[in-house]
Write an enzyme that holds these catalytic residues in place. Structure first.
Site, mmCIF file in Angstrom:
data_model
loop_
_atom_site.group_PDB
_atom_site.id
_atom_site.type_symbol
_atom_site.label_atom_id
_atom_site.label_comp_id
_atom_site.label_asym_id
_atom_site.label_seq_id
_atom_site.Cartn_x
_atom_site.Cartn_y
_atom_site.Cartn_z
ATOM 1 C CE LYS A 60 -0.271 -0.249 5.023
ATOM 2 N NZ LYS A 60 -1.083 -0.698 6.168
ATOM 3 C CE1 TYR A 89 13.756 31.245 5.306
ATOM 4 C CE2 TYR A 89 14.031 28.915 4.798
ATOM 5 C CZ TYR A 89 13.788 30.216 4.385
ATOM 6 O OH TYR A 89 13.571 30.479 3.063
HETATM 7 C C1 LIG Z 1 -0.302 -1.779 6.723
HETATM 8 C C2 LIG Z 1 -0.902 -3.046 7.169
HETATM 9 C C3 LIG Z 1 -0.088 -4.159 7.460
HETATM 10 C C4 LIG Z 1 1.427 -4.100 7.475
HETATM 11 O O1 LIG Z 1 1.854 -3.583 8.708
HETATM 12 P P1 LIG Z 1 3.412 -3.440 9.069
HETATM 13 O O2 LIG Z 1 3.424 -2.934 10.461
HETATM 14 O O3 LIG Z 1 3.971 -2.438 8.107
HETATM 15 O O4 LIG Z 1 4.009 -4.790 8.890
HETATM 16 C C5 LIG Z 1 -0.713 -5.346 7.776
HETATM 17 N N1 LIG Z 1 -2.068 -5.437 7.825
HETATM 18 C C6 LIG Z 1 -2.867 -4.384 7.569
HETATM 19 C C7 LIG Z 1 -4.340 -4.545 7.665
HETATM 20 C C8 LIG Z 1 -2.316 -3.165 7.251
HETATM 21 O O5 LIG Z 1 -3.117 -2.115 6.997
#
Ligand SMILES: *Cc1c(COP(=O)(O)O)cnc(C)c1O
Length: 356
Positions: free
Chosen positions: A35, A253
């Site tokens: 994702k 800054y």
């Molecule tokens: C993002 C996600 C994962 C992966 O989690 P990590 O901590 O990056 O391993 C697993 N399951 C779901 C439902 C997620 O949304």
């Protein structure tokens, strides 16, 4: 020559991490979680590096369809499910599995004409209170789903809130899951990266590694090196200007850094518009010509400053590693008060990405 910033994605590290995860969970299949553009690494790049992956989990429908169109044949799971009946039809059309986490999903499944029966993942809320049906309702939900002509198979799914924290762990949620689901004897997926390493008892049929795949530790108390995870992204740039300071001179800054002696500083072509965290304070680790240095003053949109005073061969054009193979992204995230997930996802579009 163009602006010297780039992100390098290390295919060998992705492969190494995937195989390490498979050895941690030898009886489970693994969805590589891709994702958010594969946590900033690029969906297509990561899929190409992992032809051996058992499956992919994502939540952007267009990206999932693009993978199918490019010939990816492994199972693909949509973690947030479909957002309309039309999307459910597209899932069926492209053979995408999807989560069912909300009563209207049941309605759509019952009422929509699908090209072929679909594999659904019934998301149960075991205590995180984000997505999912109450775990106590699982038996009747499974019966409803299994009675639908549109449903080919049902897999149970839940997500842990504190698998990375040894104090709280997963006991409460895992107990809740077992209480309601154990007798059903159904395939399930529970474990994110932290649970894969910390709780072998929840590996079940499918694990869902995200952050570990990219070489960052899912734990605050265990380093990536300790877990033998390899960084999958190096963000690097170069020194584009050098300044000499006298005691009392300030940097950047807000003039927030004040030199207490004569200093040499370098200006790096990387700022928050490239994805470097603006909240990284003076002292945040950074590598210059392979040597450990520190960020000085405020991070600007397109530049940041580093201390070159004690770095002998740090001249203009010297290579700077913001994070990556030699400097753990976890150390930078920690200094900036955030987590590696956020830094990876924030890599800006203007940063050229290269695979090696
Ligand atoms: C993002 C996600 C994962 C992966 O989690 P990590 O901590 O990056 O391993 C697993 N399951 C779901 C439902 C997620 O949304």
């Amino acid at each position: 020559m163009s602006r010297p910033i780039e992100a390098v994605i290390h295919s060998a590290a992705l492969k190494h991490n995937y195989q390490l995860i498979k050895r941690q969970a030898p009886t489970a299949k693994a969805f590589a979680v891709i994702k958010a553009n594969a946590y900033g690494h690029g969906v297509e790049r990561v899929c190409a590096a992992l032809p051996e992956a058992d499956g992919f989990a994502i939540l952007e429908l267009d990206a999932a369809i693009a993978l199918r169109t490019q010939g990816i044949t492994q199972p693909i799971l949509l973690l947030e499910g479909a957002f309309s009946p039309l999307e459910m039809q597209r899932c069926a059309q492209y053979q995408l599995m999807f989560a069912i986490h909300e009563p209207r999903h049941l309605q759509w499944l019952a009422d929509t004409e699908l090209e072929r029966p679909v594999d659904v993942f019934l998301k149960l809320n075991t205590g995180m209170n984000r997505l999912g049906f109450p775990a106590a309702d699982v038996t009747s939900l499974v019966a409803q789903l299994q009675a639908m002509a549109n449903v080919a198979s049902v897999t149970l799914m839940t997500h842990f809130a504190t698998a990375d924290e040894p104090e709280q762990g997963i006991a409460k949620q895992w107990g809740n899951f077992q209480q309601h689901c154990a007798d059903l004897n159904m395939p399930a997926t529970l474990a994110n990266s932290a649970a894969i390493f910390a709780y072998p008892e929840v590996h079940a049929q499918w694990v869902r590694p995200g952050i570990a795949l990219y070489g960052s530790s899912p734990f605050a108390h265990r380093s990536a090196q300790e877990l033998d995870l390899h960084a999958a992204m190096t963000l690097r740039s170069r020194i584009i200007a050098v300044q000499s300071l006298q005691a009392g001179d300030t940097v950047g800054y807000g003039a927030s850094f004040i030199a207490d002696r004569a200093m040499k500083i370098g200006v790096v072509a990387c700022g928050y518009a490239d994805g470097y965290p603006r909240h990284a304070p003076t002292g945040t680790p950074i590598l210059v010509a392979g040597q450990l240095s520190r960020v000085l003053g405020r991070v600007s949109m397109d530049m940041l400053c580093v201390d070159l005073t004690d770095i002998a061969d740090a001249q203009i054009d010297a290579e700077v590693e913001l994070w990556g193979q030699r400097l753990s992204i976890d150390l930078v995230a920690q200094a900036a008060g955030t987590i590696a997930y956020e830094l990876m996802c924030a890599i800006a579009n203007r940063v050229p990405v290269r695979t090696n």
